[in-house]
Design a protein around this motif. Structure first.
Motif: not given
Length: 475
Positions: A285, A288-289, A292-293, A295-296, A330
């Motif tokens: 995770t 994954a986190g 995500l960060s 990617g944003l 987020v």
């Protein structure tokens, strides 16, 4: 008698007892769960002077009445329906059953993060205050306030310590709230959070340097190495771990003799969850986190002002669906790792949207003649400028439509502008005029200009569209 009559009119307008499944009230609103919202006589509710607005969200149909009035009307409504007094939590649970899977997921995130927002906001605003003291060229040319006034150095250091606490120990806050939401013992959740930020572990903020140098401490269990890495400032790892802990606790309790329950259930729950966290859940995770960060951040940096403008245009419609609550997770992650993210781009866009809604609502005062609409618009518009948009959004703009269009246009233009100058927040707070303190030093002036652009564009577009609508009605 007045409240009795008002309650009777509302009761009839929502479809009576056959259509009312659950009812409660908060400080200003009736919160109802209806079997079929299409049976509501919306026109009748809109014509009632006491009703300031209505909207549907989270499986609930909410009627805005105002403080001091709503409880009186609710008491009379309870007598008419024959329902006993219910809490907002009970009504919320009843409303959840009407949601689709995506709405339930968003509500779950909201239930977890909304209770800890005060701690995050307090820490974030203190961080903003520290930035005001330490940012160069903000008040003094070529230096910060601390550099110009050395006696402020310890004050800045003290504020910085206070500010960082909520983010460094974020897994404890989330562990408590999430485990409670998932049906487990919240204190075991807090304990799990403590495990993840224990001082004996490698500080999570130093993880990147440790990977680069290859110097990661480990536990060696029978030849299997487990990395001793903390999870300071993370969100996703503790969310997943808390879910496992809660479900594990419930199932262990089912098979444990009652005489040993208080001993074995907490022991096994924490030990097994902790082992899974450091061997599987945490590493997966965390990655994954980070993805995500990253990617944003990549999406924001790549799409630039165009992507930000689209986000600004869509923000208010997202609020209507309630999906904006998912942004809290987020934003928390972005703010917890300011070195990499540079701050949150979501908060400034939310502020542009909120002040645009406020400006559009105030523009309505120039257009409409209805006294009730004017009364609602004046108070709701000011509230939206301060960051609370529900009265403006649901009480005025969506009803008339053209102010809503004006608001999202103003929000889009302003969001595009602030993206050009990389305006980001370093804290959560009131997304509106008071949000200045939450903005990254060096970009505050562009935040202010963005709000001015948002207000002016929203106001002008609303007036133009409103006059056009008035001409059509006259014909």
């Amino acid at each position: 008698m007045e409240y009795s009559q008002t309650a009777k009119e509302i009761y009839d307008a929502i479809g009576g007892k056959e259509n009312l499944s659950a009812a409660a009230h908060c400080a200003t609103r009736l919160r109802l769960v209806l079997n079929d919202e299409t049976k509501v006589d919306q026109k009748k509710l809109d014509e009632m002077d006491i009703v300031k607005g209505t909207f549907s969200t989270g499986g609930q149909y909410q009627i805005i009445l105002g403080a001091g009035i709503v409880n009186q009307v609710y008491n009379e409504l309870s007598k008419l329906s024959g329902m006993g007094e219910m809490s907002t939590k009970e009504v919320s649970q009843a409303g959840t059953k009407k949601m689709n899977p995506i709405q339930r997921f968003v509500k779950m995130l909201s239930d977890i993060f909304v209770p800890i927002i005060p701690a995050i906001v307090a820490g974030g605003l203190l961080m903003g205050l520290n930035n005001l003291l330490t940012a160069e060229d903000l008040f003094v040319d070529g230096m910060s306030l601390v550099a110009a006034n050395p006696q402020l150095a310890d004050l800045a250091s003290l504020i910085n310590t206070f500010a960082n606490a909520a983010f460094v120990f974020l897994p404890i806050l989330i562990g408590f709230s999430a485990t409670k939401r998932f049906g487990g013992n919240p204190f075991l959740g807090a304990t799990l959070g403590m495990l993840m930020v224990h001082p004996d572990l490698l500080n999570g903020y130093s993880y990147g340097d440790a990977v680069t140098s290859g110097n990661i401490p480990v536990w060696n269990l029978f030849g299997y190495e487990i990395a001793k890495i903390g999870y300071q400032g993370t969100v996703l790892p503790v969310l997943v771990a808390s879910y496992i802990l809660a479900k594990l606790e419930v199932n262990i309790r089912k098979i444990t003799p009652s005489a040993l329950d208080n001993l074995l259930t907490p022991l096994l729950s924490i030990f097994i969850t902790g082992l899974l966290t450091f061997t599987l859940v945490g590493p997966i995770t965390r990655t994954a986190g980070n993805l995500l960060s990253d990617g944003l951040i990549w999406l924001y940096d790549t799409t630039g002002f165009i992507g930000s403008a689209v986000f600004g245009l869509a923000y208010a419609p997202i609020v209507i669906t309630g999906m904006h609550h998912s942004f809290i997770a987020v934003e928390t992650q972005l703010l917890a790792d300011l070195v990499k993210s540079g701050g949150s781009f979501i908060f400034p866009v939310a502020a542009m949207s909120n002040v645009a809604q406020g400006a559009a609502t105030l523009a309505v005062l120039m257009i409409v003649r209805d006294a009730k609409t004017k009364g609602v618009a004046s108070a709701a518009g000011i509230s939206a400028l301060l960051g609370i948009t529900e009265p403006a959004l649901f009480g005025v703009n969506l009803k008339l439509r053209y102010p809503f269009i004006g608001a999202i246009v103003g929000s889009a233009v302003a969001s595009g502008y602030i993206a050009i100058f990389h305006v980001k927040s370093v804290a959560l707070g009131a997304a509106g005029l008071p949000g200045i303190i939450s903005i990254k030093p060096g970009t505050i002036i562009h935040y202010v200009i963005g709000m001015l652009i948002s207000c002016v564009v929203a106001f002008i577009v609303t007036v133009v569209l409103g006059k056009r609508a008035a001409k059509k009605d006259a014909k």
